[in-house]
Design a protein around this motif. Structure first.
Motif, mmCIF file in Angstrom:
data_model
loop_
_atom_site.group_PDB
_atom_site.id
_atom_site.type_symbol
_atom_site.label_atom_id
_atom_site.label_comp_id
_atom_site.label_asym_id
_atom_site.label_seq_id
_atom_site.Cartn_x
_atom_site.Cartn_y
_atom_site.Cartn_z
ATOM 1 N N GLY A 27 0.816 -1.218 0.000
ATOM 2 C CA GLY A 27 0.000 0.000 0.000
ATOM 3 C C GLY A 27 0.844 1.259 0.000
ATOM 4 O O GLY A 27 0.545 2.223 -0.718
ATOM 5 N N ALA A 28 1.910 1.260 0.784
ATOM 6 C CA ALA A 28 2.785 2.436 0.830
ATOM 7 C C ALA A 28 3.438 2.674 -0.524
ATOM 8 O O ALA A 28 3.503 3.815 -1.005
ATOM 9 C CB ALA A 28 3.846 2.252 1.915
ATOM 10 N N PHE A 29 3.905 1.617 -1.157
ATOM 11 C CA PHE A 29 4.554 1.791 -2.450
ATOM 12 C C PHE A 29 3.555 2.076 -3.568
ATOM 13 O O PHE A 29 3.927 2.635 -4.601
ATOM 14 C CB PHE A 29 5.428 0.584 -2.780
ATOM 15 C CG PHE A 29 6.754 0.628 -2.069
ATOM 16 C CD1 PHE A 29 7.734 1.513 -2.464
ATOM 17 C CD2 PHE A 29 7.005 -0.209 -0.995
ATOM 18 C CE1 PHE A 29 8.954 1.570 -1.811
ATOM 19 C CE2 PHE A 29 8.219 -0.167 -0.334
ATOM 20 C CZ PHE A 29 9.203 0.727 -0.738
ATOM 21 N N LEU A 36 7.930 -1.611 -8.306
ATOM 22 C CA LEU A 36 8.842 -2.619 -7.756
ATOM 23 C C LEU A 36 8.577 -2.829 -6.260
ATOM 24 O O LEU A 36 8.535 -3.962 -5.776
ATOM 25 C CB LEU A 36 10.293 -2.204 -7.985
ATOM 26 C CG LEU A 36 11.339 -3.224 -7.576
ATOM 27 C CD1 LEU A 36 11.164 -4.517 -8.343
ATOM 28 C CD2 LEU A 36 12.733 -2.660 -7.800
ATOM 29 N N GLY A 37 8.371 -1.752 -5.528
ATOM 30 C CA GLY A 37 8.062 -1.856 -4.106
ATOM 31 C C GLY A 37 6.718 -2.518 -3.862
ATOM 32 O O GLY A 37 6.550 -3.297 -2.906
ATOM 33 N N PHE A 38 5.745 -2.221 -4.748
ATOM 34 C CA PHE A 38 4.437 -2.858 -4.636
ATOM 35 C C PHE A 38 4.578 -4.372 -4.761
ATOM 36 O O PHE A 38 4.026 -5.121 -3.959
ATOM 37 C CB PHE A 38 3.490 -2.327 -5.719
ATOM 38 C CG PHE A 38 2.242 -3.145 -5.858
ATOM 39 C CD1 PHE A 38 1.203 -2.993 -4.963
ATOM 40 C CD2 PHE A 38 2.116 -4.090 -6.867
ATOM 41 C CE1 PHE A 38 0.052 -3.757 -5.070
ATOM 42 C CE2 PHE A 38 0.981 -4.856 -6.986
ATOM 43 C CZ PHE A 38 -0.063 -4.689 -6.089
ATOM 44 N N TRP A 39 5.318 -4.828 -5.774
ATOM 45 C CA TRP A 39 5.470 -6.268 -5.974
ATOM 46 C C TRP A 39 6.291 -6.903 -4.872
ATOM 47 O O TRP A 39 6.080 -8.069 -4.528
ATOM 48 C CB TRP A 39 6.025 -6.569 -7.360
ATOM 49 C CG TRP A 39 4.985 -6.320 -8.402
ATOM 50 C CD1 TRP A 39 4.968 -5.329 -9.330
ATOM 51 C CD2 TRP A 39 3.758 -7.046 -8.573
ATOM 52 N NE1 TRP A 39 3.816 -5.394 -10.074
ATOM 53 C CE2 TRP A 39 3.055 -6.442 -9.634
ATOM 54 C CE3 TRP A 39 3.185 -8.139 -7.943
ATOM 55 C CZ2 TRP A 39 1.818 -6.905 -10.071
ATOM 56 C CZ3 TRP A 39 1.946 -8.591 -8.383
ATOM 57 C CH2 TRP A 39 1.277 -7.984 -9.421
ATOM 58 N N VAL A 43 5.100 -10.066 -2.580
ATOM 59 C CA VAL A 43 5.936 -11.229 -2.256
ATOM 60 C C VAL A 43 5.902 -11.484 -0.750
ATOM 61 O O VAL A 43 5.836 -12.638 -0.304
ATOM 62 C CB VAL A 43 7.378 -11.024 -2.768
ATOM 63 C CG1 VAL A 43 8.322 -12.067 -2.203
ATOM 64 C CG2 VAL A 43 7.405 -11.028 -4.285
ATOM 65 N N ILE A 44 5.917 -10.414 0.043
ATOM 66 C CA ILE A 44 5.846 -10.568 1.503
ATOM 67 C C ILE A 44 4.499 -11.173 1.900
ATOM 68 O O ILE A 44 4.435 -12.020 2.804
ATOM 69 C CB ILE A 44 6.100 -9.221 2.205
ATOM 70 C CG1 ILE A 44 7.521 -8.748 1.930
ATOM 71 C CG2 ILE A 44 5.855 -9.334 3.707
ATOM 72 C CD1 ILE A 44 7.808 -7.327 2.392
#
Length: 79
Positions: A27-29, A36-39, A43-44
């Motif tokens: 959500g932050a990304f 890239l941060g969203f994906w 993954v987390i």
């Protein structure tokens, strides 16, 4: 469902906590418009599921339910 101890296990709490952190990261990304941060957050989230299943397999989840015997139908009384 609280009477059945539904999901109150270390495996469930750990898996959900990791997945929640992943959703927060994603959500932050998303707000920062960084795919890239969203994906990485997604993954987390998936890692939370894997950890939960692994902990359940290690015996930290709910024990498998024992089948309950079916009650026999009562003999119908004739009037």
């Amino acid at each position: 469902m609280a009477g059945h101890n539904h999901g109150h296990t270390p495996a469930a709490w750990t898996g959900v906590t990791i997945a929640f952190i992943g959703f927060c990261v994603a959500g932050a990304f998303t707000v920062l418009a960084n795919p890239l941060g969203f994906w990485a957050g997604m993954v987390i989230v998936a890692l939370g599921g894997v950890v939960g299943v692994a902990m359940r397999a290690a015996g930290l989840g709910m024990p498998k339910a024992q089948p309950h015997p079916r009650p026999r139908p009562e003999a119908q009384t004739q009037q």
